[in-house]
Design an enzyme around this catalytic site. Structure first.
Site, PDB file in Angstrom:
ATOM      1  N   LYS A   1      -3.752  26.827  15.705  1.00 20.04           N
ATOM      2  CA  LYS A   1      -3.262  25.577  16.301  1.00 20.04           C
ATOM      3  C   LYS A   1      -4.339  24.890  17.122  1.00 20.04           C
ATOM      4  CE  LYS A   1       0.122  27.107  18.520  1.00 20.04           C
ATOM      5  NZ  LYS A   1      -0.075  28.517  18.113  1.00 20.04           N
ATOM      6  N   THR A   3      -7.550  25.025  16.746  1.00 20.97           N
ATOM      7  CA  THR A   3      -8.573  24.397  15.913  1.00 20.97           C
ATOM      8  C   THR A   3      -8.041  23.121  15.285  1.00 20.97           C
ATOM      9  OG1 THR A   3      -8.032  25.545  13.848  1.00 20.97           O
ATOM     10  CG2 THR A   3      -9.552  26.662  15.345  1.00 20.97           C
ATOM     11  N   ARG A  25      -4.045  24.037  26.473  1.00 19.14           N
ATOM     12  CA  ARG A  25      -3.667  24.934  27.566  1.00 19.14           C
ATOM     13  C   ARG A  25      -4.873  25.759  27.984  1.00 19.14           C
ATOM     14  NH1 ARG A  25       0.742  28.411  25.094  1.00 19.14           N
ATOM     15  NH2 ARG A  25      -0.599  28.115  23.294  1.00 19.14           N
ATOM     16  N   LYS A  36      -7.105  39.529  22.114  1.00 18.10           N
ATOM     17  CA  LYS A  36      -7.197  38.203  21.535  1.00 18.10           C
ATOM     18  C   LYS A  36      -8.623  37.671  21.441  1.00 18.10           C
ATOM     19  CE  LYS A  36      -5.211  33.635  22.120  1.00 18.10           C
ATOM     20  NZ  LYS A  36      -4.802  32.730  23.175  1.00 18.10           N
ATOM     21  N   ALA A 254       4.032  31.340  26.810  1.00 13.88           N
ATOM     22  CA  ALA A 254       4.919  30.792  25.783  1.00 13.88           C
ATOM     23  C   ALA A 254       6.111  31.711  25.535  1.00 13.88           C
ATOM     24  CB  ALA A 254       4.139  30.560  24.504  1.00 13.88           C
ATOM     25  N   PHE A 285       3.077  28.523  19.719  1.00 18.59           N
ATOM     26  CA  PHE A 285       3.906  29.069  18.647  1.00 18.59           C
ATOM     27  C   PHE A 285       4.482  27.987  17.723  1.00 18.59           C
ATOM     28  CE2 PHE A 285       4.701  32.668  21.873  1.00 18.59           C
ATOM     29  CZ  PHE A 285       3.566  33.315  21.482  1.00 18.59           C
ATOM     30  N   PHE A 373      -8.408  28.451   4.512  1.00 16.88           N
ATOM     31  CA  PHE A 373      -9.381  29.548   4.637  1.00 16.88           C
ATOM     32  C   PHE A 373     -10.118  29.675   3.313  1.00 16.88           C
ATOM     33  CE2 PHE A 373      -8.417  31.816   8.656  1.00 16.88           C
ATOM     34  CZ  PHE A 373      -7.417  30.983   9.105  1.00 16.88           C
ATOM     35  N   TRP A 402     -12.605  23.779  10.476  1.00 13.41           N
ATOM     36  CA  TRP A 402     -13.351  24.970  10.897  1.00 13.41           C
ATOM     37  C   TRP A 402     -14.768  24.918  10.336  1.00 13.41           C
ATOM     38  CZ3 TRP A 402     -11.946  29.581  13.657  1.00 13.41           C
ATOM     39  CH2 TRP A 402     -12.947  30.570  13.641  1.00 13.41           C
TER      40      TRP A 402
END
Lengths: 549, 549
Positions: A1, A3, A25, A36, A254, A285, A373, A402
């Site tokens: 999200k 990116t 955020r 992460k 979240a 999310f 991807f 990306w």
């Protein structure tokens, strides 16, 4: 999200020449060192300076931690002091003679007013009034205000505090949550002005008194909290990539909070981009969690009306929803995900369809952004976009930000611009005036697709308590797993026929929402056997950081 | 002390036209909201902006809290993971196959080296080597690394952690200290370069393994700590008053750490003022605590030689040492302190004399700065200055910087300048090569005036453990009350004939000192019945803060 947010704004600004702004955020430091890693986007669509983004940044989270824990310490210290002192001793200490003068502070005058005691001279209170004034009479078993840390520290999930002799036997069970789960973070994200922030901080409920009445921060320490935090409203960190400005401000959890970037950042960004400009703001999310809360909670507070929903999808996630094998972080990907598998994609698109339908409940056009991807085949990408459009999306486009930066999201930017020019019939999902139970049921049925909800006895009694205390008209912030539309993480696709269990119901009165817990929700992550910190290193000579991705 | 530091530098800069710099410690936020209030000096001798000085400032304390607690979380998580996994499972997780490749991280390669395993290919380790590599084998009962918070939270003095089901019964007793008591804060204050900081962070001992060998941060998480903290070396906050620059950098706890401002700030300030310039740097508490540690610990690290000691005295404190009644914060002052009483002053000056003698042990000239209050009589002021000079002070002068700013400290500045031109025969009080016990005894006898020391069995076994582990040559950082030269706060003046009890001996190996505990020392302050936060308030319209003094 992240990116997609950044790539989209890069495309709008640098390629379509539209004034635009991203609002992200602030990442929590705990997960950065846990599982992460960094959270600044990636590839050619990332926030710079990436290092500062992940580390301290504006200091919001640190300041919130300090304010949160000052309030927690004040609650326990107050219980101890009330338990070990007479009314008279408490009164003499709370309202001391200073340089021959005895007077109430403004916090104390406000408390007297709330108690209906219209006096300003400390010498004139009756014994009964003194007793009322000095005793908050907190019931320790009802304390809901927890301490927080911005560290993944599983050993603080359940602790016993107050075991030193100096605390005279007043030990009790408590817990630490991750700092971004603090109600104060949710307040920072939802507040619209300094006066509003002060009011919200004062309204935070920390416990009940022995008569079942809420005890608020106003009775304890809220002015100092306000002082600790007041400058955070100005500390929007701005980061730029490919000529694109980004606001990073606030980052509520979240899971048990609403998980959206701040109202202040959105409003300031909207002012800056001017008419015809775009502000792309991130929600945590999927449509069932971040988006639903964005609409029902954040939009109600801000009064802003969104023009477009950008729904992010990946072939890999859709294959999982279509029945693909589990993906474990660290382990090599199974061949279902590295080779073309149109059946899995087609089967998983039911989830995408449901997410589109959820967005449509709010009357806002949906653009699906398929984050491509290198293992995704052309046929897979085409299939997803086709199904998305058939399912009611205004448009669905593949994105390559990306690998290509803003250039890779030009098609998305064009679709968003076109969608934004559509007629918009935005509406909330429920009226605030409905009973708490009804509001929960509406979300469960319409958004999650549940048959019904089932309340535990605790949840029922909490709901009736909050209703009695006058908090029944707040919006609902569901604390549900993001791994399934249902409460069961392993149920992929579009689960049906389930009854959503509500195990407990809590409230963030200052932030302004009731949050039902769907099953157990962890509010403190842990460290895995091999945390990210094994990879992070810094060369003392060059000061280059390694291993942050 | 803060006002004298600032007043003196104001006088040097603005009135004597000498290049000069003040170096102060960053105040801890805990006490700001507890009993102490703001800590930026006062009157016309204060640091501006006062609000930022007391709030967050450079974020040092927040960053140290984050780093400290990440290490603490890593210790407990590691014990849990080792206890619940086989060697093989641990190894597979610690050294996973990523994109088909399996390799050690640089932290892991360093650990292999320390273990004497000269291999770099994860596939070649024997079962025995794998076991050695994956198991830190921490003995939970020896963990000395505590969690910290910058909040006065007495309920965290003794806690039980790990009581959630997810921690599988691995609960244990632990504690939170105030953030400035973290060894990392002491390291920040003592470090001289980035490479030095990285080395010190790595050497921090968190526990022993089951063979009694020290387990260090290097085996866990130190590179990430370094990354978290590396920029703090640059974050010297500069505040200016009356044209006078002030560095505010680091603020180690004066109870269990050395309580001095940072080596880096001093060194940079010295460079900036140039030859003939003055750097005035603050040390916590009196000559028996702050000064002794300044000389024996900080000067050893920095290699700098001080030119003058400025010893701060007040008539009120001397009257207390002369037998005056107790002073309670908040209560009105007794008449002994508001009226002239030459006898009490004369009786109390034995303490001043002793403080001067302590400074002279180090061969540095002493200037006594008598901080004048409006209740002090001329005769009292003259008497103190007279006795100070008779007791060996190079000079003793009254100061009025509170009411008059730099002008009120001109006489002090002149005395300091003159004293600095004297011959200087600076020396340390003890050689590092002496046994730990001897070093403690020298401080107790020569500085405190004790007959002897008495070690508890715990203290004895800790000393022999540290000596065996190779830490015997570190300087000593006594953790003693500042309210008396002895260990008993109520013994004023110059106590004699006492045996100093050493209840425990701990070590900050990264910071580089051994710290004996004299009696019990609280490492976590509490909130009083009426904390300062009742007076602090902020107007949301004007954003003016009230009640900070």
């Amino acid at each position: 999200k992240s990116t997609v947010t950044i790539g989209l704004v890069q495309a709008l600004t640098a390629h379509l020449n539209v004034n635009s702004f991203a609002c992200l955020r602030q990442p929590s430091q705990g997960p950065t060192f846990g599982v992460k890693g960094g959270a600044a986007g990636g590839g050619y669509a990332q926030v710079i300076p990436m290092e500062e983004f992940n580390l301290h940044l504006t200091g919001d989270i640190h300041a919130i931690t300090a304010a949160n824990n000052l309030l927690a310490a004040a609650v326990d210290a107050r219980i101890l002091h009330e338990s070990t002192q007479s009314d008279k001793a408490l009164y003499n200490r709370l309202v001391p003679v200073v340089n021959g003068v005895r007077e109430f502070s403004s916090i104390q005058l406000a408390r007297l007013k709330r108690l209906g005691i219209n006096k300003t001279d400390p010498g004139t209170l009756t014994a009964d009034e003194i007793s009322k004034f000095v005793r908050l009479d907190i019931d320790p078993s009802t304390i809901t205000w927890q301490r927080v840390l911005d560290t993944n520290d599983r050993f603080l999930r359940k602790i016993t505090i107050g075991q030193a002799n100096t605390e005279k036997g007043f030990f009790r069970q408590a817990q630490f949550d991750i700092a971004v789960a603090s109600e104060i973070m949710a307040i920072l994200a939802l507040t619209t002005s300094l006066a509003d922030m002060k009011e919200r901080l004062g309204k935070m409920v920390v416990a009940n008194d022995k008569n079942g009445q809420p005890v608020t921060a106003e009775d304890l320490v809220f002015s100092s909290l306000f002082w600790l935090l007041h400058y955070l409203g100005y500390k929007l960190s701005v980061c730029i990539f490919q000529g694109t400005p980004v606001f990073v401000h606030a980052g509520p959890f979240a899971n048990i909070a609403h998980g959206n970037s701040s109202v202040l950042a959105d409003k300031i960004a909207l002012k800056l981009v001017g008419e015809g400009g775009f502000v792309v703001t991130e929600a945590g999310f999927g449509a069932d969690i971040g988006m639903e809360k964005f609409f029902n909670i954040k939009c109600r507070t801000s009064g802003l009306v969104p023009s477009v929903v950008v729904l992010v999808a990946t072939v890999r996630a859709l294959k999982m929803h279509g029945g693909g094998p589990n993906v474990t972080a660290g382990a090599p990907l199974k061949k279902e995900y590295t080779e073309e598998n149109l059946q899995l994609v087609a089967d998983g698109c039911c989830n995408l369809q449901k997410q589109i339908q959820i967005a449509q409940l709010f009357g806002v056009p949906v653009v699906v952004a398929l984050n491509v991807f290198k293992t995704d085949s052309h046929a897979e990408v085409d299939l997803v976009c086709e199904i998305a459009k058939q399912s009611g999306a205004f448009d669905a486009v593949p994105c390559n930000h990306w690998s290509a930066g803003g250039r890779g999201a030009v098609e998305l930017a064009q679709a968003v611009r076109k969608a934004a020019s559509q007629e918009n019939s935005f509406k909330y999902l429920y009226n605030l005036e409905l009973p708490i139970i009804e509001k929960i049921r509406i979300i469960a049925q319409k958004v999650y697709g549940a048959e019904d909800i089932e309340l535990s006895p605790v949840a029922q009694s909490q709901i009736s308590r909050y209703s009695k205390q006058g908090f029944g008209n707040l919006p609902i912030c569901m604390a549900k797993t993001h791994l399934s539309l249902s409460h069961q993480p392993e149920r992929k696709g579009v689960p049906t026929g389930f009854i959503l269990p509500i195990s407990d119901v809590r409230a963030s009165i200052g932030a302004g929402f009731i949050y039902p817990l769907v099953g157990t929700m962890s509010t403190m992550p842990g460290l895995p056997t091999r945390p990210c910190f094994y990879d992070i290193d810094l060369d003392p000579d060059t000061e280059q950081v390694k291993g942050l991705f």
